[in-house]
Write a protein that holds these residues in place. Structure first.
Motif, short mmCIF file in Angstrom:
data_model
loop_
_atom_site.label_atom_id
_atom_site.label_comp_id
_atom_site.label_asym_id
_atom_site.label_seq_id
_atom_site.Cartn_x
_atom_site.Cartn_y
_atom_site.Cartn_z
N TYR A 130 0.84 -1.20 0.00
CA TYR A 130 0.00 0.00 0.00
C TYR A 130 0.87 1.25 0.00
O TYR A 130 0.64 2.18 -0.77
CB TYR A 130 -0.92 -0.02 1.22
CG TYR A 130 -1.59 1.31 1.50
CD1 TYR A 130 -2.65 1.75 0.70
CD2 TYR A 130 -1.14 2.14 2.53
CE1 TYR A 130 -3.23 2.98 0.94
CE2 TYR A 130 -1.72 3.35 2.77
CZ TYR A 130 -2.77 3.78 1.97
OH TYR A 130 -3.35 5.00 2.20
N TYR B 47 0.91 3.86 -2.90
CA TYR B 47 0.51 5.24 -2.58
C TYR B 47 1.58 6.21 -3.07
O TYR B 47 1.27 7.26 -3.62
CB TYR B 47 0.29 5.39 -1.07
CG TYR B 47 -0.15 6.79 -0.71
CD1 TYR B 47 -1.48 7.17 -0.86
CD2 TYR B 47 0.76 7.75 -0.29
CE1 TYR B 47 -1.89 8.47 -0.60
CE2 TYR B 47 0.37 9.05 -0.02
CZ TYR B 47 -0.96 9.40 -0.17
OH TYR B 47 -1.35 10.68 0.09
N ARG C 104 -5.26 7.79 -1.91
CA ARG C 104 -5.49 6.72 -0.94
C ARG C 104 -6.42 5.65 -1.47
O ARG C 104 -6.13 4.45 -1.38
CB ARG C 104 -6.05 7.29 0.37
CG ARG C 104 -6.14 6.26 1.49
CD ARG C 104 -6.85 6.80 2.70
NE ARG C 104 -8.18 7.27 2.39
CZ ARG C 104 -9.23 6.47 2.16
NH1 ARG C 104 -9.07 5.16 2.21
NH2 ARG C 104 -10.41 6.96 1.87
N MET C 105 -7.55 6.08 -2.01
CA MET C 105 -8.55 5.12 -2.51
C MET C 105 -7.95 4.24 -3.61
O MET C 105 -8.10 3.02 -3.61
CB MET C 105 -9.77 5.87 -3.07
CG MET C 105 -10.57 6.58 -2.00
SD MET C 105 -11.64 5.44 -1.14
CE MET C 105 -12.96 5.29 -2.33
N GLU D 57 -5.40 1.81 -2.32
CA GLU D 57 -6.01 0.63 -1.68
C GLU D 57 -6.56 -0.34 -2.72
O GLU D 57 -6.40 -1.56 -2.60
CB GLU D 57 -7.11 1.06 -0.72
CG GLU D 57 -6.55 1.61 0.58
CD GLU D 57 -7.44 1.34 1.77
OE1 GLU D 57 -7.47 0.18 2.22
OE2 GLU D 57 -8.11 2.28 2.22
N ASP D 58 -7.21 0.22 -3.73
CA ASP D 58 -7.77 -0.64 -4.79
C ASP D 58 -6.66 -1.41 -5.49
O ASP D 58 -6.79 -2.62 -5.73
CB ASP D 58 -8.55 0.21 -5.81
CG ASP D 58 -9.87 0.70 -5.24
OD1 ASP D 58 -10.29 0.16 -4.20
OD2 ASP D 58 -10.48 1.62 -5.83
N TYR E 48 5.13 10.07 3.74
CA TYR E 48 3.83 10.00 4.41
C TYR E 48 2.83 9.23 3.54
O TYR E 48 2.75 9.44 2.34
CB TYR E 48 3.30 11.41 4.67
CG TYR E 48 1.84 11.43 5.04
CD1 TYR E 48 1.44 11.16 6.34
CD2 TYR E 48 0.86 11.71 4.08
CE1 TYR E 48 0.10 11.15 6.68
CE2 TYR E 48 -0.48 11.72 4.43
CZ TYR E 48 -0.85 11.43 5.72
OH TYR E 48 -2.16 11.43 6.05
N ALA E 49 2.09 8.34 4.17
CA ALA E 49 0.98 7.67 3.48
C ALA E 49 -0.18 7.59 4.47
O ALA E 49 0.02 7.14 5.60
CB ALA E 49 1.38 6.27 3.02
N PRO E 50 -1.36 8.06 4.10
CA PRO E 50 -2.49 7.99 5.04
C PRO E 50 -2.83 6.54 5.37
O PRO E 50 -2.55 5.64 4.58
CB PRO E 50 -3.63 8.66 4.27
CG PRO E 50 -3.24 8.58 2.85
CD PRO E 50 -1.75 8.58 2.80
N GLU E 51 -3.40 6.34 6.52
CA GLU E 51 -3.76 4.99 6.95
C GLU E 51 -4.77 4.38 5.96
O GLU E 51 -5.76 5.04 5.62
CB GLU E 51 -4.40 5.03 8.34
CG GLU E 51 -3.40 5.02 9.48
CD GLU E 51 -2.53 3.78 9.51
OE1 GLU E 51 -3.09 2.67 9.53
OE2 GLU E 51 -1.29 3.93 9.49
N PRO E 52 -4.54 3.17 5.52
CA PRO E 52 -5.55 2.55 4.62
C PRO E 52 -6.83 2.26 5.39
O PRO E 52 -6.78 1.80 6.54
CB PRO E 52 -4.86 1.25 4.18
CG PRO E 52 -3.82 0.99 5.19
CD PRO E 52 -3.41 2.29 5.78
N LYS F 248 -9.48 0.33 4.24
CA LYS F 248 -10.14 -0.96 3.97
C LYS F 248 -9.25 -2.17 4.30
O LYS F 248 -9.57 -3.28 3.94
CB LYS F 248 -10.56 -1.02 2.49
CG LYS F 248 -11.59 0.04 2.12
CD LYS F 248 -12.00 -0.07 0.66
CE LYS F 248 -11.08 0.68 -0.24
NZ LYS F 248 -11.43 0.68 -1.66
#
Lengths: 146, 238
Positions: free
Chosen positions: A11, A15, A21-22, A25-26, B15-19, B21
């Motif tokens: 991830y 990223y 972010r979306m 994740e996908d 920096y990466a925002p918390e996932p 899902k």
């Protein structure tokens, strides 16, 4: 390596590449499915192939959507007002590095991947990896000192 | 700045925002080891009923012909065999053409592995059919099982080769029934050979002279080649 650690690493890597972010994740989840589809489930996952799959998925995504620049995202970090000057300086210095350097530094120092994994993921030799990593570090230090 | 401090600074900079899902995905994502045999078993229910009906019909004809002493049962079975090949190709085509409708399988297996699995199932089916039909007919009519198997397999393998070849062409990709047409053509060819006196004599001398085994081996090799080319052409993922 447990599933959660692999997820976090992939991830973070995705990223870094897509800055969303979306989407990150996908793509991460798609990479998991693709891995299973291609290599089956042998009990443990080989993160080297996961990186390669994630990388290719990101490239496909680049072709569809023009990515935002990393610098834009870095300026939008939430809750970053109390960030130290030193960290800010590192971020700014990183932005000035070539994309390949930042990718290498992420894999090596943030995801803490061994050299073999990075070589496989990026399709480069061990010699090339150390040479490029050293050069990236030197460039970053030079930017920080400038 | 020492090396560790330098590394820590780099870590903080990425920096990466918390996932959001992650937990849900990991709880859902339970990779289990699926053996090849289990995968084949999982694919069997997706094969359409007419494939099994046709296979059962062939066995039924062979047994009925043997019991009643019907003349030319071997040739009748041989003439139907191309259609077993055709429906097998239709099954593969269905997986490829619709990018595999069984979406639940798409998340576990690649499209290529599903196509291979179905080819394997259809291959096994034809082997089982030949293994059942040939000795039954041979025993009932006092023929050699090998010659009966050759008679049954040749039209089947010829249909496989032609159909797989057509399936890879733009014509075959657009037309789902191309394998049925190929099966019909092969059936007609063999019907003409067996119905004509000179053709029948030529065929009998060909098959009893040991050339039949060689022909089946060559046709089998060509079928495997065509299958390999077909699998290679299938995209790994739908």
């Amino acid at each position: 390596m447990d599933l959660e650690t692999i997820y976090d690493k992939i991830y973070r890597y995705v990223y870094f590449r897509v800055n969303d972010r979306m989407m990150a994740e996908d793509i991460t989840q798609e990479a998991f499915f693709r891995y299973l589809g291609k290599y089956g489930d042998s009990g443990s996952m080989d993160i080297r192939y996961m990186y390669a799959i994630a990388r290719n998925l990101c490239i496909d995504e680049y072709r569809r959507i023009k990515p935002e620049s990393l610098s834009e995202e870095m300026e939008e970090i939430p809750g970053d007002s109390g960030i130290s000057e030193e960290k800010m300086a590192v971020r700014e210095a990183l932005e000035k590095l070539p994309y390949e350097d930042r990718e290498l530094l992420l894999l090596r120092y943030v995801n803490e991947e061994p050299a073999g994994t990075i070589c496989k993921a990026l399709g480069i030799s061990r010699f090339a990896l150390y040479r490029r990593l050293k050069a990236a570090e030197e460039r970053l230090r030079a930017e920080l000192e400038a | 700045m020492d090396k560790n401090e330098f590394k820590n600074l780099i870590k903080d900079a990425y920096y990466a925002p918390e996932p959001e899902k992650k937990k849900e995905f990991i709880s859902r994502f339970r990779p289990r080891k699926v053996s090849t045999f289990r995968m084949l078993l999982q694919q069997i229910p997706y094969i359409r009923p007419y494939v099994w009906i046709l296979a059962a019909a062939i066995v039924g004809i062979a047994i009925a012909g043997s019991v009643t002493g019907g003349e030319g049962t071997d040739k009748l079975v041989a003439l139907i065999m191309p259609f077993t090949a055709a429906v097998g190709i239709l099954e593969n085509g269905r997986s490829r053409r619709y990018n595999m409708s069984e979406l639940e399988m798409a998340t576990r297996f690649s499209l290529r592995s599903v196509v291979i699995a179905r080819m394997t199932i259809m291959g096994f089916l034809s082997v089982i059919l030949t293994a059942i039909v040939s000795p039954v007919i041979a025993e009932s009519f006092g023929m050699q099982a090998v010659i009966t198997a050759e008679t049954v397999l040749m039209p089947y393998l010829m249909t496989m080769i032609i159909s797989l070849h057509i399936e890879r062409s733009p014509l075959g990709r657009e037309n789902g029934a191309s394998s049925i047409v190929a099966a019909g053509a092969v059936m007609l060819l063999f019907l003409l050979i067996w119905e004509s006196e000179s053709g029948n004599v030529l065929y009998s001398s060909f098959i009893s002279g040991g050339c039949g085994v060689a022909a089946v081996i060559i046709l089998g090799a060509l079928t495997l080649t065509e299958q390999w080319l077909t699998v290679r052409n299938v995209e790994a993922f739908a």
